[in-house]
Design a protein around this motif. Structure first.
Motif, PDB file in Angstrom:
ATOM      1  N   GLU A  81      34.584  53.189  31.185  1.00 19.20           N
ATOM      2  CA  GLU A  81      34.327  54.166  32.242  1.00 19.20           C
ATOM      3  C   GLU A  81      35.630  54.375  33.017  1.00 19.20           C
ATOM      4  N   ARG A  84      33.597  57.838  37.747  1.00 18.64           N
ATOM      5  CA  ARG A  84      32.154  57.732  37.911  1.00 18.64           C
ATOM      6  C   ARG A  84      31.456  58.709  36.954  1.00 18.64           C
ATOM      7  N   GLY A  85      30.739  58.165  35.978  1.00 19.83           N
ATOM      8  CA  GLY A  85      29.996  58.975  35.021  1.00 19.83           C
ATOM      9  C   GLY A  85      30.811  59.464  33.832  1.00 19.83           C
TER      10      GLY A  85
END
Length: 106
Positions: A81, A84-85
């Protein structure tokens, strides 16, 4: 005249032996200062890659920093990751230890 030729031949023979000794010494110096440290570093990287766990901070070979989210040992793929996302898939061989993760900020 023949003594000069014989003296030249004897010095050439001794020069060949010293040349071989010089080459061996040069190879030994290169081995201990270049090859051996590189092998140790490569073993350390391999050890880190085999000990990868979810949640570790890493950097990819392309310079992308992120956190390990999933490890696929069968295919050798690590999902990282980077925001974020945003999750990217990277080959396990291109994941390295994040050296900035141990730096304390004020």
């Amino acid at each position: 005249m023949t003594t000069l030729v014989l003296a030249a031949q004897q010095s050439a023979q001794g020069g060949g032996m010293s040349m071989i000794i010089m080459m061996v010494a040069l190879f030994a110096i290169m081995y201990f200062f270049m090859i051996r440290p590189q092998q140790k570093k490569q073993k350390e990287i391999q050890k880190f890659q085999n000990a990868l766990q979810e949640g570790m901070q890493v950097v990819t070979g392309g310079g992308i920093y992120g956190i390990v989210k999933k490890i696929d040992l069968v295919n050798g793929i690590v999902e990282i990751e980077i925001a974020r996302g945003v999750v990217i898939r990277v080959d396990k061989g291109y994941v390295f230890k994040d050296s900035t993760s141990n730096v304390q900020t004020k």
